[in-house]
Design a protein around this motif. Structure first.
Motif, PDB file in Angstrom:
ATOM      1  N   SER A 135      22.318 -93.844 113.359  1.00 59.69           N
ATOM      2  CA  SER A 135      21.991 -92.453 113.031  1.00 59.69           C
ATOM      3  C   SER A 135      20.503 -92.152 113.182  1.00 59.69           C
ATOM      4  O   SER A 135      20.060 -91.040 112.895  1.00 59.69           O
ATOM      5  CB  SER A 135      22.431 -92.136 111.595  1.00 59.69           C
ATOM      6  N   LEU A 136      19.732 -93.115 113.662  1.00 56.80           N
ATOM      7  CA  LEU A 136      18.294 -92.919 113.856  1.00 56.80           C
ATOM      8  C   LEU A 136      18.083 -92.024 115.072  1.00 56.80           C
ATOM      9  O   LEU A 136      18.394 -92.403 116.198  1.00 56.80           O
ATOM     10  CB  LEU A 136      17.603 -94.279 114.047  1.00 56.80           C
ATOM     11  N   LYS A 137      17.564 -90.816 114.818  1.00 58.53           N
ATOM     12  CA  LYS A 137      17.406 -89.839 115.900  1.00 58.53           C
ATOM     13  C   LYS A 137      16.201 -90.141 116.780  1.00 58.53           C
ATOM     14  O   LYS A 137      16.235 -89.899 117.982  1.00 58.53           O
ATOM     15  CB  LYS A 137      17.303 -88.444 115.311  1.00 58.53           C
ATOM     16  N   ASP A 138      15.130 -90.638 116.185  1.00 55.55           N
ATOM     17  CA  ASP A 138      13.911 -90.934 116.933  1.00 55.55           C
ATOM     18  C   ASP A 138      13.694 -92.448 116.952  1.00 55.55           C
ATOM     19  O   ASP A 138      13.243 -93.013 115.966  1.00 55.55           O
ATOM     20  CB  ASP A 138      12.710 -90.230 116.297  1.00 55.55           C
ATOM     21  N   PRO A 139      14.001 -93.104 118.055  1.00 55.51           N
ATOM     22  CA  PRO A 139      13.834 -94.565 118.124  1.00 55.51           C
ATOM     23  C   PRO A 139      12.398 -95.018 117.867  1.00 55.51           C
ATOM     24  O   PRO A 139      12.179 -96.135 117.427  1.00 55.51           O
ATOM     25  CB  PRO A 139      14.262 -94.918 119.546  1.00 55.51           C
ATOM     26  N   ASN A 140      11.418 -94.156 118.129  1.00 53.41           N
ATOM     27  CA  ASN A 140      10.018 -94.495 117.877  1.00 53.41           C
ATOM     28  C   ASN A 140       9.722 -94.645 116.392  1.00 53.41           C
ATOM     29  O   ASN A 140       8.714 -95.238 116.015  1.00 53.41           O
ATOM     30  CB  ASN A 140       9.082 -93.443 118.472  1.00 53.41           C
ATOM     31  N   SER A 141      10.570 -94.098 115.546  1.00 50.65           N
ATOM     32  CA  SER A 141      10.330 -94.167 114.104  1.00 50.65           C
ATOM     33  C   SER A 141      10.983 -95.389 113.458  1.00 50.65           C
ATOM     34  O   SER A 141      10.984 -95.521 112.236  1.00 50.65           O
ATOM     35  CB  SER A 141      10.835 -92.885 113.419  1.00 50.65           C
TER      36      SER A 141
END
Length: 186
Positions: free
Chosen positions: A66-72
């Motif tokens: 569910s992580l929308k921003d892989p950079n985060s």
């Protein structure tokens, strides 16, 4: 953290989200020691920090889809570890207070025996930081040691940007006073 590491971690997250088990294994290998270190910073217990990191991995890997921003990924993983460590601290608070009181007495005696009157700046700073509140120590560590931005720290410890700024400012001011008083004692 270097940009190339962050890009590679983002790639691994995307691969994990698509079901790649090897990417998941590699992500764990890349981050496990850092998560243990983060937990250790709070607990000061190697075995407990390993347990907290392991429990955190369960949550991290469950939520990776569910992580929308892989950079985060990095800040999200550290947030989970931090919250788990703080939760453990709350459970252990009474026990730790008793142990810390004993440890402070021991450290004081040991400090006098080992360094006498030749206290160096690193020892002075470390002892001064120990005199700050836990919240201030956490923010100082994340800002100066882990090199997170104020915004990232806000997300990790789940407080507002203003609170992070206030804790950093107050911690710096208290350190100035503590170190100034220590210099006058010499």
């Amino acid at each position: 953290m270097e940009k190339t590491h962050k890009v590679f971690d983002s790639f691994l997250v995307l691969q994990c989200q698509s079901g790649n088990k090897k990417a998941m294994t590699l992500l764990v290998k890349r981050w496990h020691a850092r998560l243990c270190k983060q937990a250790y910073w709070y607990t000061h217990d190697l075995e407990v920090s390993k347990d907290i990191a392991q429990d955190s991995w369960n949550k991290i890997l469950l939520k990776i889809g569910s992580l929308k921003d892989p950079n985060s990924f990095g800040s999200r993983a550290l947030t989970i570890v931090t919250r788990n460590a703080i939760s453990w601290l709350r459970k252990q608070k009474k026990k730790l207070e008793h142990q810390n009181a004993f440890q402070d007495q021991y450290d004081s005696v040991t400090m006098v025996d080992t360094i006498g009157s030749n206290e160096n700046e690193a020892v002075l700073l470390k002892n001064a930081i120990k005199k700050l509140s836990n919240d201030q120590q956490i923010v100082l560590n994340l800002f100066y040691v882990e090199e997170y931005s104020i915004k990232q720290i806000s997300e990790i410890v789940n407080v507002s940007l203003g609170t992070v700024k206030s804790r950093l400012f107050t911690a710096r001011e208290k350190l100035k006073i503590i170190l100034k008083n220590k210099n006058h004692e010499k």
